[in-house]
Scaffold this motif. Structure first.
Motif, PDB file in Angstrom:
ATOM      1  N   GLY A 172       1.525  11.658  14.369  1.00 51.74           N
ATOM      2  CA  GLY A 172       1.430  10.488  13.494  1.00 51.74           C
ATOM      3  C   GLY A 172       0.163  10.439  12.673  1.00 51.74           C
ATOM      4  O   GLY A 172       0.211  10.193  11.466  1.00 51.74           O
ATOM      5  N   HIS A 173      -0.975  10.728  13.317  1.00 48.85           N
ATOM      6  CA  HIS A 173      -2.243  10.615  12.603  1.00 48.85           C
ATOM      7  C   HIS A 173      -2.388  11.638  11.495  1.00 48.85           C
ATOM      8  O   HIS A 173      -3.129  11.428  10.541  1.00 48.85           O
ATOM      9  CB  HIS A 173      -3.406  10.747  13.588  1.00 48.85           C
ATOM     10  CG  HIS A 173      -3.628   9.520  14.402  1.00 48.85           C
ATOM     11  ND1 HIS A 173      -4.555   8.572  14.058  1.00 48.85           N
ATOM     12  CD2 HIS A 173      -3.023   9.042  15.505  1.00 48.85           C
ATOM     13  CE1 HIS A 173      -4.526   7.583  14.931  1.00 48.85           C
ATOM     14  NE2 HIS A 173      -3.599   7.840  15.833  1.00 48.85           N
ATOM     15  N   ALA A 176       0.896  10.664   8.599  1.00 55.75           N
ATOM     16  CA  ALA A 176       0.831   9.392   7.877  1.00 55.75           C
ATOM     17  C   ALA A 176      -0.049   9.503   6.632  1.00 55.75           C
ATOM     18  O   ALA A 176       0.137   8.769   5.672  1.00 55.75           O
ATOM     19  CB  ALA A 176       0.317   8.296   8.792  1.00 55.75           C
ATOM     20  N   ARG A 181      -3.104   7.069  -1.139  1.00 49.05           N
ATOM     21  CA  ARG A 181      -3.105   5.664  -0.735  1.00 49.05           C
ATOM     22  C   ARG A 181      -1.956   4.871  -1.385  1.00 49.05           C
ATOM     23  O   ARG A 181      -1.431   3.926  -0.802  1.00 49.05           O
ATOM     24  CB  ARG A 181      -4.443   5.007  -1.109  1.00 49.05           C
ATOM     25  CG  ARG A 181      -5.505   5.144  -0.017  1.00 49.05           C
ATOM     26  CD  ARG A 181      -6.892   5.221  -0.599  1.00 49.05           C
ATOM     27  NE  ARG A 181      -7.885   5.705   0.346  1.00 49.05           N
ATOM     28  CZ  ARG A 181      -7.758   6.841   1.059  1.00 49.05           C
ATOM     29  NH1 ARG A 181      -6.667   7.546   0.979  1.00 49.05           N
ATOM     30  NH2 ARG A 181      -8.705   7.237   1.869  1.00 49.05           N
ATOM     31  N   ALA A 184       1.115   5.339   0.694  1.00 44.21           N
ATOM     32  CA  ALA A 184       0.826   5.317   2.132  1.00 44.21           C
ATOM     33  C   ALA A 184       2.037   4.837   2.933  1.00 44.21           C
ATOM     34  O   ALA A 184       2.770   3.948   2.505  1.00 44.21           O
ATOM     35  CB  ALA A 184      -0.374   4.413   2.399  1.00 44.21           C
ATOM     36  N   LEU A 185       2.219   5.455   4.088  1.00 45.73           N
ATOM     37  CA  LEU A 185       3.346   5.115   4.947  1.00 45.73           C
ATOM     38  C   LEU A 185       2.836   4.420   6.206  1.00 45.73           C
ATOM     39  O   LEU A 185       1.884   4.869   6.819  1.00 45.73           O
ATOM     40  CB  LEU A 185       4.080   6.385   5.367  1.00 45.73           C
ATOM     41  CG  LEU A 185       5.016   7.031   4.363  1.00 45.73           C
ATOM     42  CD1 LEU A 185       5.732   8.199   5.011  1.00 45.73           C
ATOM     43  CD2 LEU A 185       6.024   6.017   3.855  1.00 45.73           C
ATOM     44  N   SER A 186       3.487   3.346   6.584  1.00 48.54           N
ATOM     45  CA  SER A 186       3.153   2.714   7.859  1.00 48.54           C
ATOM     46  C   SER A 186       3.910   3.431   8.970  1.00 48.54           C
ATOM     47  O   SER A 186       4.877   4.156   8.715  1.00 48.54           O
ATOM     48  CB  SER A 186       3.554   1.249   7.830  1.00 48.54           C
ATOM     49  OG  SER A 186       4.964   1.140   7.829  1.00 48.54           O
ATOM     50  N   LYS A 187       3.470   3.235  10.220  1.00 44.94           N
ATOM     51  CA  LYS A 187       4.189   3.807  11.360  1.00 44.94           C
ATOM     52  C   LYS A 187       5.640   3.348  11.344  1.00 44.94           C
ATOM     53  O   LYS A 187       6.545   4.118  11.634  1.00 44.94           O
ATOM     54  CB  LYS A 187       3.542   3.350  12.669  1.00 44.94           C
ATOM     55  CG  LYS A 187       2.298   4.112  13.045  1.00 44.94           C
ATOM     56  CD  LYS A 187       1.784   3.673  14.411  1.00 44.94           C
ATOM     57  CE  LYS A 187       0.417   4.288  14.685  1.00 44.94           C
ATOM     58  NZ  LYS A 187      -0.127   3.872  15.995  1.00 44.94           N
ATOM     59  N   GLU A 188       5.847   2.083  10.998  1.00 49.39           N
ATOM     60  CA  GLU A 188       7.201   1.530  10.995  1.00 49.39           C
ATOM     61  C   GLU A 188       8.077   2.258   9.977  1.00 49.39           C
ATOM     62  O   GLU A 188       9.250   2.540  10.241  1.00 49.39           O
ATOM     63  CB  GLU A 188       7.175   0.032  10.693  1.00 49.39           C
ATOM     64  CG  GLU A 188       6.604  -0.830  11.811  1.00 49.39           C
ATOM     65  CD  GLU A 188       5.096  -0.665  11.983  1.00 49.39           C
ATOM     66  OE1 GLU A 188       4.416  -0.312  10.978  1.00 49.39           O
ATOM     67  OE2 GLU A 188       4.600  -0.850  13.096  1.00 49.39           O
ATOM     68  N   ASP A 189       7.502   2.586   8.817  1.00 43.70           N
ATOM     69  CA  ASP A 189       8.256   3.324   7.802  1.00 43.70           C
ATOM     70  C   ASP A 189       8.702   4.684   8.353  1.00 43.70           C
ATOM     71  O   ASP A 189       9.863   5.085   8.188  1.00 43.70           O
ATOM     72  CB  ASP A 189       7.387   3.577   6.558  1.00 43.70           C
ATOM     73  CG  ASP A 189       7.162   2.302   5.756  1.00 43.70           C
ATOM     74  OD1 ASP A 189       7.973   1.369   5.895  1.00 43.70           O
ATOM     75  OD2 ASP A 189       6.174   2.249   5.002  1.00 43.70           O
TER      76      ASP A 189
ATOM     77  N   ASN B 153      13.923   7.339   2.371  1.00 43.46           N
ATOM     78  CA  ASN B 153      12.501   7.116   2.116  1.00 43.46           C
ATOM     79  C   ASN B 153      11.885   8.499   1.905  1.00 43.46           C
ATOM     80  O   ASN B 153      11.686   9.245   2.873  1.00 43.46           O
ATOM     81  CB  ASN B 153      11.858   6.409   3.312  1.00 43.46           C
ATOM     82  CG  ASN B 153      10.348   6.264   3.161  1.00 43.46           C
ATOM     83  OD1 ASN B 153       9.683   7.094   2.564  1.00 43.46           O
ATOM     84  ND2 ASN B 153       9.819   5.188   3.715  1.00 43.46           N
TER      85      ASN B 153
END
Lengths: 213, 213
Positions: A172-173, A176, A181, A184-189, B153
């Motif tokens: 993830g880190h 993402a 910017r 940018a993708l959120s974890k939820e996305d 997405n």
DNA sequence: CCTACCGATCGGTAGG
DNA sequence: CCTACCGATCGGTAGG
């Protein structure tokens, strides 16, 4: 009262297991030193080896704690569902939630699979095989019912979903931040897209409501 | 004739890089010793440090060799395609082929992302960002053309496909044996299912023939 | 490209 | 649960 000592030892074991999983997950088994784990717990290194006889046994104990969780969780997950869509959603949600709750779990599991493929293969076969067979049976049932696409390879599909779930959380880190910017993708996305990919590849009608039979 | 010495040194560098990638991929950076790498090449450990000043520089050189390959490969891959379907197929085939050709590549890349997320993030941003942006542009173009599903997405999708491709190859030895001998999966089955999953999740008509506009 | 060697750190033990 | 300590191995250097 007679088990006050035992309770304290149990707490200490749990604290050591937690620190070990984080260190193994972040630095790898070879990269993490018993000294660093002991420091995180707040004890001396030999004290750690009083609770776990060796570094290797500590690693195995961490591994066992992961397997125990799923041996307890899977039966309920796979039986409590009113439809194929529900079963997919609750299983993949539980899988991803468990790893996201503590990302060290995903990193540790991924590293173990890379470091000791033969051992991990053996553990999976021994503890998880019946549950995996149950999932492939459900997929084949869904195919007979016309709910699941005919061109799905049940075994291959499970591998892809598990790879996506563990890999996405563990990396993830890194992933993402693949985009500027502005994008940018959120974890939820990311998780949402993972679920969508899994769903579209599995169901004839991916957007079907809860009940499908 | 004047560069015979240089050619030999280049051969030696390449032999060291190959051995280092295998060792780093199999044992991890911390788990692989310079001694083991030197043994595989057939030279003494200090001789290895004559070609690469430190273990860390050797690691960076291996990483660089992976990045260089894709910086040369991606431009052609993304422009030489007659349709969106072709672009998807040729790109994912090239991605998976590259890693399958030498599975150490996938293991090494995965381990680096786990071990040094900040550094890898920086390298990807520096070298791969424009190409990734090109892929998202193509996906959005496909959506406007009605070839690609509207609910994709683009950024999240790319993350899932890359995770599947690298993860599937890196963990091939573990996942292929998840099922009994009766349901054994070949590498081709697993890769085939990965391509199917990616295709179904992307295209409105996943089975469309070559030309789609 | 080699032999010889260095200090630091590793996992683990003795003994209390 | 601690202090003190062990041999082995690590990455790296000196010098040729």
């Amino acid at each position: 009262m007679e088990n006050k000592q035992t309770a304290r030892q149990g707490d200490m074991r749990k604290a050591i297991l937690d620190a070990a999983m984080r260190q193994f997950g972040a630095q790898g088994y070879e990269g993490a030193s018993l000294q660093a784990i002991a420091d995180e717990v707040g004890i001396a290194k030999p004290s750690l080896l009083y609770h776990f006889d060796s570094k290797n046994r500590l690693r195995k104990a961490v591994l066992e704690s992961l397997l125990d969780h799923w041996k307890n969780e899977l039966p309920g997950l796979l039986s409590n569902a009113d439809s194929e869509h529900d079963r997919f959603t609750s299983t993949i949600t539980a899988l991803v939630s468990y790893f996201m709750e503590d990302e060290s779990r995903a990193r540790f599991a991924l590293r173990e699979a890379l470091d000791r493929p033969a051992e991990i293969r053996g553990l999976i076969k021994k503890h998880l095989t019946p549950w995996i067979a149950l999932v492939t049976d459900y997929i084949r049932l869904g195919q007979r019912l016309g709910v699941v696409k005919q061109n799905v390879n049940p075994e291959g599909y499970i591998i892809q979903v598990m790879t996506m779930a563990i890999g996405t959380v563990a990396l993830g880190h890194v992933s993402a931040a693949l985009f500027g910017r502005d994008r940018a993708l959120s974890k939820e996305d990311i998780i949402g897209e993972m679920v969508r990919v899994g769903r579209e590849a599995l169901f004839v009608n991916p957007m079907a409501p809860n009940k499908d039979r």
